[in-house]
Scaffold this active site. Structure first.
Site, PDB file in Angstrom:
ATOM      1  N   ASP A  61       0.852  -1.064   0.045  1.00  0.00           N
ATOM      2  CA  ASP A  61      -0.439   0.028   0.030  1.00  0.00           C
ATOM      3  C   ASP A  61       0.590   1.186  -0.207  1.00  0.00           C
ATOM      4  OD1 ASP A  61      -2.375  -1.763   0.824  1.00  0.00           O
ATOM      5  OD2 ASP A  61      -3.095  -0.245   0.856  1.00  0.00           O
TER       6      ASP A  61
ATOM      7  N   LYS B  70      -1.024  -5.319   3.759  1.00  0.00           N
ATOM      8  CA  LYS B  70      -1.612  -5.931   4.088  1.00  0.00           C
ATOM      9  C   LYS B  70      -0.805  -6.956   5.976  1.00  0.00           C
ATOM     10  CE  LYS B  70      -5.238  -6.025   4.052  1.00  0.00           C
ATOM     11  NZ  LYS B  70      -5.838  -4.958   4.829  1.00  0.00           N
TER      12      LYS B  70
HETATM   13  O1  MRU Z   1      -6.781  -3.630   2.706  1.00  0.00           O
HETATM   14  P1  MRU Z   1      -7.455  -3.826   1.948  1.00  0.00           P
HETATM   15  O2  MRU Z   1      -7.860  -5.177   1.021  1.00  0.00           O
HETATM   16  O3  MRU Z   1      -6.945  -2.923   0.814  1.00  0.00           O
HETATM   17  O4  MRU Z   1      -5.659  -4.489   0.858  1.00  0.00           O
HETATM   18  C1  MRU Z   1      -4.653  -4.727  -0.105  1.00  0.00           C
HETATM   19  C2  MRU Z   1      -3.835  -5.343   0.336  1.00  0.00           C
HETATM   20  O5  MRU Z   1      -3.696  -5.364   1.441  1.00  0.00           O
HETATM   21  C3  MRU Z   1      -2.958  -4.840  -1.294  1.00  0.00           C
HETATM   22  O6  MRU Z   1      -1.816  -5.772  -0.178  1.00  0.00           O
HETATM   23  C4  MRU Z   1      -1.804  -4.199  -1.326  1.00  0.00           C
HETATM   24  O7  MRU Z   1      -3.096  -2.791  -1.529  1.00  0.00           O
HETATM   25  C5  MRU Z   1      -1.938  -4.502  -2.591  1.00  0.00           C
HETATM   26  S1  MRU Z   1      -2.976  -4.573  -3.945  1.00  0.00           S
HETATM   27  C6  MRU Z   1      -1.875  -4.457  -5.757  1.00  0.00           C
END
Ligand code: MRU
Length: 345
Positions: free
Chosen positions: A236, A247
């Protein structure tokens, strides 16, 4: 490839990911509040897709003001971007996309709201299209790191459901598979919202990539028993020194990878890089509501009033990361110079 979001002229159509895998339910809306709430509730999710959604969300906030004065149009623009930037704090792509929308306005001197809307619409479509192309490039670079016969472990969802293209981490896996490499993938279910089980398993199944679901707490044993060679994840936000927010549970996997002497790769478009932060300690980590941890399918799984800590992300220190893959290439430690050069000015 799944189209997680589409711009349909005066409205947005997105796949409600909270209904997967049981329902493939699309939502059409011309209301910015509906889209902002969809981001908060993870109906659309994944850092790159959040960025794309925010760009389209800005348009939703403005489409009724195409015939207003430039002053009212700009006021509405600021109202829309400030609503959207409050949705999720950790995904860098959200702020990156809104900054791009702001920049095209700044560079334009017209006073005609209709023309301004056109310019913003083109920029939002460009953000979407560029993300698709970046995914292709990351796939090609990242697949070079995967040997035929590799056993891969991944976390959360970093595929088409999280991006405008084939994905980041999952894009690498898909590209390696397409190139004929014999790979198999273990997928962390990814508590508490099960993006691994609900989303990644579906994407891998659609591509006929051999995949096995595991509970998050099986990761150490799976790495050992099933001879996992490599962990691949998206992110992120990646800061200047390579520290990586992804995550919750990603940091666990990085520690496990180091302990077992296997590779840990992070795959991101440069739109996820935040050079304004020098270390991961400065990243704002989103915390989610109690219910996401203390209940399941509407039923309480902990005593009423139980104290809960529910971070949505964690930070993996850069020295646990073997390489970071972007659309520009493969970056090896130390990351500072290489990431700085990769980010377009
Ligand atoms: O909470 P989320 O489902 O939005 O978290 C998403 C993630 O942690 C992904 O691994 C990250 O955004 C990379 S997606 C290309």
């Amino acid at each position: 490839m799944i189209r997680s979001i589409e711009w349909c002229g005066d409205k947005v159509r997105f796949l409600d990911q909270t209904a997967l895998p049981n329902d493939e339910k699309y939502v059409e809306t011309s209301d910015i509040n509906v889209l902002a709430e969809a981001i908060v509730k993870l109906k659309v999710r994944g850092a790159p897709l959040i960025g794309i959604s925010a760009a389209y969300g800005t348009l939703l906030g403005l489409h009724q003001h195409k015939h207003s004065s430039a002053g009212i149009f700009l006021e509405q623009f600021h109202r829309s971007t400030s609503l959207l930037e409050k949705t999720r704090p950790t995904a860098k792509n959200l702020f990156w996309a809104l900054e791009r929308m702001r920049n095209v306005l700044r560079l334009n001197s017209t006073n005609n709201a209709y023309t301004l809307f056109d310019i913003l619409e083109s920029e939002a479509k460009a953000i979407h299209d560029e993300d698709r192309r970046m995914c292709e490039s990351m796939g090609i670079f990242g697949a070079q790191l995967i040997e035929s016969g590799a056993t891969i472990l991944t976390h959360c969802n970093s595929g088409s459901l999280a991006t405008g293209g084939i994905g980041t981490g999952l894009g690498v896996i898909k590209t390696a598979h397409k190139a004929g490499k014999k790979i198999s993938v273990y997928v962390d279910e990814t508590r508490p919202l099960l993006q691994g089980a609900r989303l990644t398993m579906c994407e891998l199944e659609k591509e006929n990539i051999p995949a096995t679901l595991i509970t998050d707490n099986s990761a150490a044993w799976t790495i050992k028993q099933k001879n996992v060679d490599v962990v691949i994840v998206g992110a992120d936000r990646v800061v200047a020194n390579g520290d990586t927010a992804n995550k919750i549970g990603t940091y666990n996997l990085a520690i496990l990878a180091k302990e077992h002497g296997i590779h840990f790769y992070v795959v991101i478009p440069t739109s996820t890089i935040d050079l304004s932060l020098t270390s991961g300690n400065e990243i704002q980590i989103e915390e989610r509501g109690v219910d996401e941890v203390a209940s399941f399918s509407g039923l309480c799984t902990a005593p009423k009033g139980a104290k809960v800590f529910a971070p949505a992300f964690d930070v993996t220190p850069n020295d646990y990361i073997t390489a970071i893959v972007t659309e520009k290439g493969i970056h090896r430690p130390p990351y500072i110079e290489s990431l700085r050069q990769a980010v377009p000015r």
